[in-house]
Scaffold this motif. Structure first.
Motif, PDB file in Angstrom:
ATOM      1  N   SER A  67       6.847 -11.973 -39.098  1.00  0.00           N
ATOM      2  CA  SER A  67       7.956 -11.139 -39.572  1.00  0.00           C
ATOM      3  C   SER A  67       9.293 -11.844 -39.331  1.00  0.00           C
ATOM      4  O   SER A  67      10.163 -11.856 -40.204  1.00  0.00           O
ATOM      5  CB  SER A  67       7.928  -9.790 -38.861  1.00  0.00           C
ATOM      6  OG  SER A  67       9.052  -9.025 -39.229  1.00  0.00           O
ATOM      7  N   GLY A  68       9.443 -12.442 -38.166  1.00  0.00           N
ATOM      8  CA  GLY A  68      10.667 -13.171 -37.852  1.00  0.00           C
ATOM      9  C   GLY A  68      10.888 -14.358 -38.777  1.00  0.00           C
ATOM     10  O   GLY A  68      12.018 -14.656 -39.175  1.00  0.00           O
ATOM     11  N   ARG A  70       9.802 -14.596 -41.892  1.00  0.00           N
ATOM     12  CA  ARG A  70      10.116 -14.066 -43.227  1.00  0.00           C
ATOM     13  C   ARG A  70      11.532 -13.516 -43.314  1.00  0.00           C
ATOM     14  O   ARG A  70      12.174 -13.637 -44.346  1.00  0.00           O
ATOM     15  CB  ARG A  70       9.110 -12.995 -43.609  1.00  0.00           C
ATOM     16  CG  ARG A  70       7.749 -13.587 -43.908  1.00  0.00           C
ATOM     17  CD  ARG A  70       6.749 -12.552 -44.339  1.00  0.00           C
ATOM     18  NE  ARG A  70       5.503 -13.193 -44.707  1.00  0.00           N
ATOM     19  CZ  ARG A  70       4.319 -12.660 -44.574  1.00  0.00           C
ATOM     20  NH1 ARG A  70       4.202 -11.425 -44.114  1.00  0.00           N
ATOM     21  NH2 ARG A  70       3.238 -13.320 -44.904  1.00  0.00           N
ATOM     22  N   THR A  71      12.019 -12.886 -42.254  1.00  0.00           N
ATOM     23  CA  THR A  71      13.353 -12.275 -42.287  1.00  0.00           C
ATOM     24  C   THR A  71      14.445 -13.248 -41.872  1.00  0.00           C
ATOM     25  O   THR A  71      15.625 -12.954 -42.027  1.00  0.00           O
ATOM     26  CB  THR A  71      13.431 -11.045 -41.364  1.00  0.00           C
ATOM     27  OG1 THR A  71      13.203 -11.463 -40.008  1.00  0.00           O
ATOM     28  CG2 THR A  71      12.428  -9.989 -41.769  1.00  0.00           C
ATOM     29  N   GLY A  72      14.063 -14.394 -41.335  1.00  0.00           N
ATOM     30  CA  GLY A  72      15.050 -15.375 -40.894  1.00  0.00           C
ATOM     31  C   GLY A  72      15.617 -15.089 -39.517  1.00  0.00           C
ATOM     32  O   GLY A  72      16.541 -15.752 -39.072  1.00  0.00           O
ATOM     33  N   SER A  73      15.083 -14.104 -38.823  1.00  0.00           N
ATOM     34  CA  SER A  73      15.614 -13.755 -37.507  1.00  0.00           C
ATOM     35  C   SER A  73      15.270 -14.770 -36.434  1.00  0.00           C
ATOM     36  O   SER A  73      15.790 -14.721 -35.324  1.00  0.00           O
ATOM     37  CB  SER A  73      15.165 -12.358 -37.095  1.00  0.00           C
ATOM     38  OG  SER A  73      13.770 -12.323 -36.924  1.00  0.00           O
ATOM     39  N   GLU A  75      15.814 -18.009 -36.903  1.00  0.00           N
ATOM     40  CA  GLU A  75      16.680 -19.163 -37.140  1.00  0.00           C
ATOM     41  C   GLU A  75      17.636 -19.340 -35.966  1.00  0.00           C
ATOM     42  O   GLU A  75      18.186 -18.375 -35.443  1.00  0.00           O
ATOM     43  CB  GLU A  75      17.495 -18.976 -38.427  1.00  0.00           C
ATOM     44  CG  GLU A  75      16.640 -18.955 -39.685  1.00  0.00           C
ATOM     45  CD  GLU A  75      15.953 -20.279 -39.947  1.00  0.00           C
ATOM     46  OE1 GLU A  75      16.563 -21.326 -39.731  1.00  0.00           O
ATOM     47  OE2 GLU A  75      14.799 -20.245 -40.371  1.00  0.00           O
TER      48      GLU A  75
END
Length: 77
Positions: A67-68, A70-73, A75
């Motif tokens: 999930s991280g 995919r959402t870019g969290s 980065e």
């Protein structure tokens, strides 16, 4: 959620051999390989699969990781 690091190519309590896979987008060996068994996910370095440490994630930790991504969290800031 939990994860752990095992020693060189060591997969704890694995009865059957793992089937490792890597992304089709990986044009070199500079990628990671992933294997799944029961409710655990294992990750290792594809450059030296027999000598690399193996990370293991339970299903909840793996889902959070994906999930991280995919959402870019995940980065760096």
């Amino acid at each position: 959620m939990s994860w752990q690091v095992s020693g060189r190519n060591e997969v704890p309590h694995s009865a059957a051999p793992l089937v490792w896979r890597k992304s089709k987008a990986c044009a070199s060996n500079a990628c990671v390989e992933v294997a799944e068994q029961a409710n655990e996910f294992f990750v290792r370095d594809s450059k030296s699969p027999m000598d690399s440490a193996v990370l293991s994630f339970d299903r909840a930790a793996w889902a959070g990781f994906i999930s991280g991504l995919r959402t870019g969290s995940l980065e760096p800031s």
